[in-house]
Scaffold this active site. Structure first.
Site, PDB file in Angstrom:
ATOM      1  N   GLU A 195      85.070 -68.520  50.147  1.00  0.00           N
ATOM      2  CA  GLU A 195      86.172 -67.778  50.778  1.00  0.00           C
ATOM      3  C   GLU A 195      87.007 -67.002  49.768  1.00  0.00           C
ATOM      4  O   GLU A 195      87.406 -65.877  50.024  1.00  0.00           O
ATOM      5  CB  GLU A 195      87.078 -68.753  51.548  1.00  0.00           C
ATOM      6  CG  GLU A 195      86.429 -69.281  52.811  1.00  0.00           C
ATOM      7  CD  GLU A 195      87.284 -70.338  53.497  1.00  0.00           C
ATOM      8  OE1 GLU A 195      88.406 -70.609  53.025  1.00  0.00           O
ATOM      9  OE2 GLU A 195      86.805 -70.881  54.501  1.00  0.00           O
ATOM     10  N   HIS A 230      85.538 -71.008  41.561  1.00  0.00           N
ATOM     11  CA  HIS A 230      86.310 -72.255  41.526  1.00  0.00           C
ATOM     12  C   HIS A 230      85.386 -73.428  41.795  1.00  0.00           C
ATOM     13  O   HIS A 230      84.493 -73.355  42.639  1.00  0.00           O
ATOM     14  CB  HIS A 230      87.448 -72.234  42.553  1.00  0.00           C
ATOM     15  CG  HIS A 230      87.049 -71.796  43.926  1.00  0.00           C
ATOM     16  ND1 HIS A 230      86.820 -70.471  44.230  1.00  0.00           N
ATOM     17  CD2 HIS A 230      86.824 -72.493  45.065  1.00  0.00           C
ATOM     18  CE1 HIS A 230      86.478 -70.376  45.510  1.00  0.00           C
ATOM     19  NE2 HIS A 230      86.452 -71.584  46.041  1.00  0.00           N
TER      20      HIS A 230
HETATM   21  P1  AMP Z   1      85.937 -71.834  49.072  1.00  0.00           P
HETATM   22  O1  AMP Z   1      85.576 -71.897  50.535  1.00  0.00           O
HETATM   23  O2  AMP Z   1      84.957 -72.612  48.225  1.00  0.00           O
HETATM   24  O3  AMP Z   1      86.128 -70.416  48.599  1.00  0.00           O
HETATM   25  O4  AMP Z   1      87.294 -72.614  48.913  1.00  0.00           O
HETATM   26  C1  AMP Z   1      88.541 -72.003  48.841  1.00  0.00           C
HETATM   27  C2  AMP Z   1      89.548 -73.113  48.731  1.00  0.00           C
HETATM   28  O5  AMP Z   1      90.775 -72.558  48.283  1.00  0.00           O
HETATM   29  C3  AMP Z   1      89.851 -73.837  50.050  1.00  0.00           C
HETATM   30  O6  AMP Z   1      89.566 -75.234  49.888  1.00  0.00           O
HETATM   31  C4  AMP Z   1      91.335 -73.578  50.273  1.00  0.00           C
HETATM   32  O7  AMP Z   1      91.999 -74.669  50.869  1.00  0.00           O
HETATM   33  C5  AMP Z   1      91.810 -73.290  48.866  1.00  0.00           C
HETATM   34  N1  AMP Z   1      93.024 -72.483  48.774  1.00  0.00           N
HETATM   35  C6  AMP Z   1      93.272 -71.292  49.378  1.00  0.00           C
HETATM   36  N2  AMP Z   1      94.486 -70.830  49.039  1.00  0.00           N
HETATM   37  C7  AMP Z   1      95.020 -71.736  48.182  1.00  0.00           C
HETATM   38  C8  AMP Z   1      96.256 -71.828  47.483  1.00  0.00           C
HETATM   39  N3  AMP Z   1      97.199 -70.873  47.583  1.00  0.00           N
HETATM   40  N4  AMP Z   1      96.477 -72.916  46.691  1.00  0.00           N
HETATM   41  C9  AMP Z   1      95.539 -73.881  46.588  1.00  0.00           C
HETATM   42  N5  AMP Z   1      94.344 -73.846  47.215  1.00  0.00           N
HETATM   43  C10 AMP Z   1      94.088 -72.793  48.014  1.00  0.00           C
END
Ligand code: AMP
Length: 122
Positions: free
Chosen positions: A99, A104
Site C-alpha cells: 500500500e 518497509h
Molecule cells: P503495506 O500494505 O505492506 O504497504 O503496509 C502499509 C502499512 O503502513 C500498514 O500496516 C499501515 O497500517 C501502515 N501505516 C500507514 N500509515 C501509517 C502511519 N502514518 N504510521 C504508521 N503506520 C502507518
C-alpha cells in the site's frame, strides 16, 4: 516505478507526519504501525528512496542493506519478541498488495501468529 516524495513514510522521515519512533541508525528508521495486526507490530524502513524490495535489492549499497537488517534485529529485541518468535513480512508490489510505496518490513509478533498465508482472499 518513480519514487513519490510525498508518500506517507517519506513524510514521516522528514518529520512532516508524526510517528511513534522506536529506533534509527544512519540508513534505517523504525516506528510502530498505526494499525497493528498483532500484539506487537513495527515497521522498519530504509531512509533511502526505495519504492520496493525489488528496487532495494537492485540499487541499495551494502551499508544500507546492513543497516536496515541490523535495525530489524534491534527492533525485534526492543519489542521483546526476539526469543518468543516473530514474523518479518515485506509486501513488495501489486500482487502482495503493497500500500505504501516506500519499502518497509513489518515485524509482527507477541502472540501465536497462526499459519503463514491465509488463502481466503479478501
Ligand atoms: P503495506 O500494505 O505492506 O504497504 O503496509 C502499509 C502499512 O503502513 C500498514 O500496516 C499501515 O497500517 C501502515 N501505516 C500507514 N500509515 C501509517 C502511519 N502514518 N504510521 C504508521 N503506520 C502507518
Amino acid at each position: 516505478m518513480a519514487y513519490d516524495r510525498n508518500n506517507i513514510f517519506a513524510q514521516i522521515l522528514n518529520g512532516k507526519i508524526p510517528c511513534s519512533k522506536i529506533a534509527e541508525n544512519d540508513n534505517a528508521f523504525a516506528f510502530y504501525d498505526i494499525n497493528p495486526q498483532a500484539a506487537q507490530h513495527a515497521l522498519v524502513i530504509p531512509k533511502g528512496e526505495y519504492v520496493s524490495l525489488t528496487e532495494f535489492c537492485a540499487q541499495a549499497s551494502a551499508q544500507e542493506m546492513a543497516d536496515w537488517l541490523h535495525l530489524i534485529g534491534e527492533v525485534a529485541a526492543e519489542l521483546g519478541v526476539a526469543e518468543s518468535g516473530y514474523r518479518l513480512l515485506i509486501n513488495s508490489g501489486a500482487d502482495a498488495r503493497q500500500e505504501v510505496p516506500h519499502l518497509h518490513a513489518h515485524i509482527v509478533g507477541g502472540e501465536d501468529l497462526g499459519v503463514m498465508l491465509r488463502r481466503d482472499k479478501k
